[in-house]
Design a protein around this motif. Sequence first.
Motif, PDB file in Angstrom:
ATOM      1  N   GLU A   1       1.216  -1.134   0.216  1.00  0.00           N
ATOM      2  CA  GLU A   1      -0.209   0.065  -0.099  1.00  0.00           C
ATOM      3  C   GLU A   1       0.846   1.257   0.081  1.00  0.00           C
ATOM      4  O   GLU A   1       0.753   1.946  -0.836  1.00  0.00           O
ATOM      5  CB  GLU A   1      -0.530  -0.028   1.551  1.00  0.00           C
ATOM      6  N   ALA A   2       1.866   1.023   1.033  1.00  0.00           N
ATOM      7  CA  ALA A   2       2.744   2.305   0.850  1.00  0.00           C
ATOM      8  C   ALA A   2       3.587   2.244  -0.684  1.00  0.00           C
ATOM      9  O   ALA A   2       3.474   4.122  -1.582  1.00  0.00           O
ATOM     10  CB  ALA A   2       4.228   2.097   1.490  1.00  0.00           C
ATOM     11  N   LEU A   3       3.639   1.474  -1.113  1.00  0.00           N
ATOM     12  CA  LEU A   3       4.412   1.769  -2.888  1.00  0.00           C
ATOM     13  C   LEU A   3       3.263   1.984  -3.512  1.00  0.00           C
ATOM     14  O   LEU A   3       3.437   3.243  -5.289  1.00  0.00           O
ATOM     15  CB  LEU A   3       4.629   0.434  -3.083  1.00  0.00           C
TER      16      LEU A   3
ATOM     17  N   GLN B   1       0.722   4.311  -2.856  1.00  0.00           N
ATOM     18  CA  GLN B   1       0.450   5.405  -2.156  1.00  0.00           C
ATOM     19  C   GLN B   1       1.546   6.810  -3.459  1.00  0.00           C
ATOM     20  O   GLN B   1       1.395   7.463  -3.510  1.00  0.00           O
ATOM     21  CB  GLN B   1       0.079   5.987  -1.172  1.00  0.00           C
ATOM     22  N   GLN B   2       3.121   5.796  -2.748  1.00  0.00           N
ATOM     23  CA  GLN B   2       4.433   6.583  -3.504  1.00  0.00           C
ATOM     24  C   GLN B   2       3.491   7.155  -5.245  1.00  0.00           C
ATOM     25  O   GLN B   2       4.606   8.315  -5.343  1.00  0.00           O
ATOM     26  CB  GLN B   2       5.405   5.642  -2.935  1.00  0.00           C
ATOM     27  N   VAL B   3       3.716   5.902  -5.934  1.00  0.00           N
ATOM     28  CA  VAL B   3       3.381   5.473  -7.161  1.00  0.00           C
ATOM     29  C   VAL B   3       2.961   7.370  -7.794  1.00  0.00           C
ATOM     30  O   VAL B   3       2.183   7.950  -8.524  1.00  0.00           O
ATOM     31  CB  VAL B   3       3.325   4.888  -7.693  1.00  0.00           C
ATOM     32  N   ARG B   4       1.224   7.454  -6.757  1.00  0.00           N
ATOM     33  CA  ARG B   4       0.011   7.794  -6.872  1.00  0.00           C
ATOM     34  C   ARG B   4       1.217   8.985  -6.844  1.00  0.00           C
ATOM     35  O   ARG B   4       0.063   9.866  -7.593  1.00  0.00           O
ATOM     36  CB  ARG B   4      -0.801   7.509  -6.215  1.00  0.00           C
ATOM     37  N   SER B   5       1.651   9.573  -5.963  1.00  0.00           N
ATOM     38  CA  SER B   5       2.024  10.644  -5.472  1.00  0.00           C
ATOM     39  C   SER B   5       2.784  11.659  -6.674  1.00  0.00           C
ATOM     40  O   SER B   5       3.161  12.012  -6.766  1.00  0.00           O
ATOM     41  CB  SER B   5       2.337  10.802  -4.377  1.00  0.00           C
ATOM     42  N   LEU B   6       3.814  10.105  -7.351  1.00  0.00           N
ATOM     43  CA  LEU B   6       4.330  10.404  -8.502  1.00  0.00           C
ATOM     44  C   LEU B   6       4.101  11.105  -9.179  1.00  0.00           C
ATOM     45  O   LEU B   6       4.387  11.655  -9.799  1.00  0.00           O
ATOM     46  CB  LEU B   6       5.436   9.717  -9.082  1.00  0.00           C
TER      47      LEU B   6
ATOM     48  N   SER C   1       2.138  14.671  -9.170  1.00  0.00           N
ATOM     49  CA  SER C   1       2.585  15.459  -8.957  1.00  0.00           C
ATOM     50  C   SER C   1       3.733  16.305 -10.000  1.00  0.00           C
ATOM     51  O   SER C   1       3.770  17.614  -9.458  1.00  0.00           O
ATOM     52  CB  SER C   1       3.807  15.097  -7.368  1.00  0.00           C
TER      53      SER C   1
END
Length: 307
Positions: free
Chosen positions: A2-4, A6-11, A14
């Motif tokens: 899940e953390a990964l 969210q990181q991809v979604r944020s990237l 942004s």
Amino acid sequence: MEALFQQVRSLAQSGDEEQRKDVLDSLQRLRNSIEKPDDTSLQMAALRVEIDLSLFSSLAESEKPLAVGELSDKTGADPIFLGRMLRYLASFGAIKEADKDTFTSTNISSTIAPSGFQAAICHYFDTMNPAIQSLPSFLKETNYEYLTTNCAGMPTFLDAYPVREHATALHPERVLFVDVGGCFGQQAIAFRNRYPDLAGRVVVQDLAPTLQHAIQHAGVETMEQDLFQPQGAKFYSSGNIFHDWPDDKARIILQNTIEAMAEDSIILVDDTVLPNAGVHWQAAQLDILMMTTLAARKRTSCCRVPG
């Protein structure tokens, strides 16, 4: 995970539109590198053309990447057309573009190269795809009513069921295992290969026209048998049978088996049961294919065959 995610979604969110597409392309390349053929719905028309030209077989047999000209010589296809088709196949990971106008195999194309897998693709494209294309108009004409008048490496019951634990009172002349409606005998052969030391006969039962194409195996015999007639054995296996039939027909099949059972006989039902929520896309897709091509369905965990 899940953390990964969210990181991809944020990237992706942004940056600008170019960065968002770069993220999508990177994720697609990652997926292509780890997926197997049954993990994806590949572009059927392109794969069907590939099979007619034996492109994947040529790439799989070659020890080096092949240029468009070399593949044109092998297939007889026009090099300009062939180059366009190969670039398209490479675009979704079916093959790999090794250099300009030069291509090589991937894990996808190497798996598709054998004739058995290619036959499945031909069946999907030639037989199932016309029904799928007709589904929207058919459902509109029938007011979206569901018809109930008829109904390569995946785990099987052999991976889960403790056969040896229940393999008692065996005798060389007794039928050890019957694959009811076993088609070409793949499951019966898998059973015999897994348990070559168990005494008893291994039988695949189906209709005569089907058995004419059964795979020959020294430890497996064939027997003409109608699903709706009584059976006879220690283990009875029904693999992917009941999803073809409505409840009343499924009861007949089971009842005929029950009537022939000895006190120690066991019925093994090897079929897919969908969860009531959160169904995986492959399972949901298979349910729609069953409905479209056979007027059949995959039962859910809340469904049972009454009686």
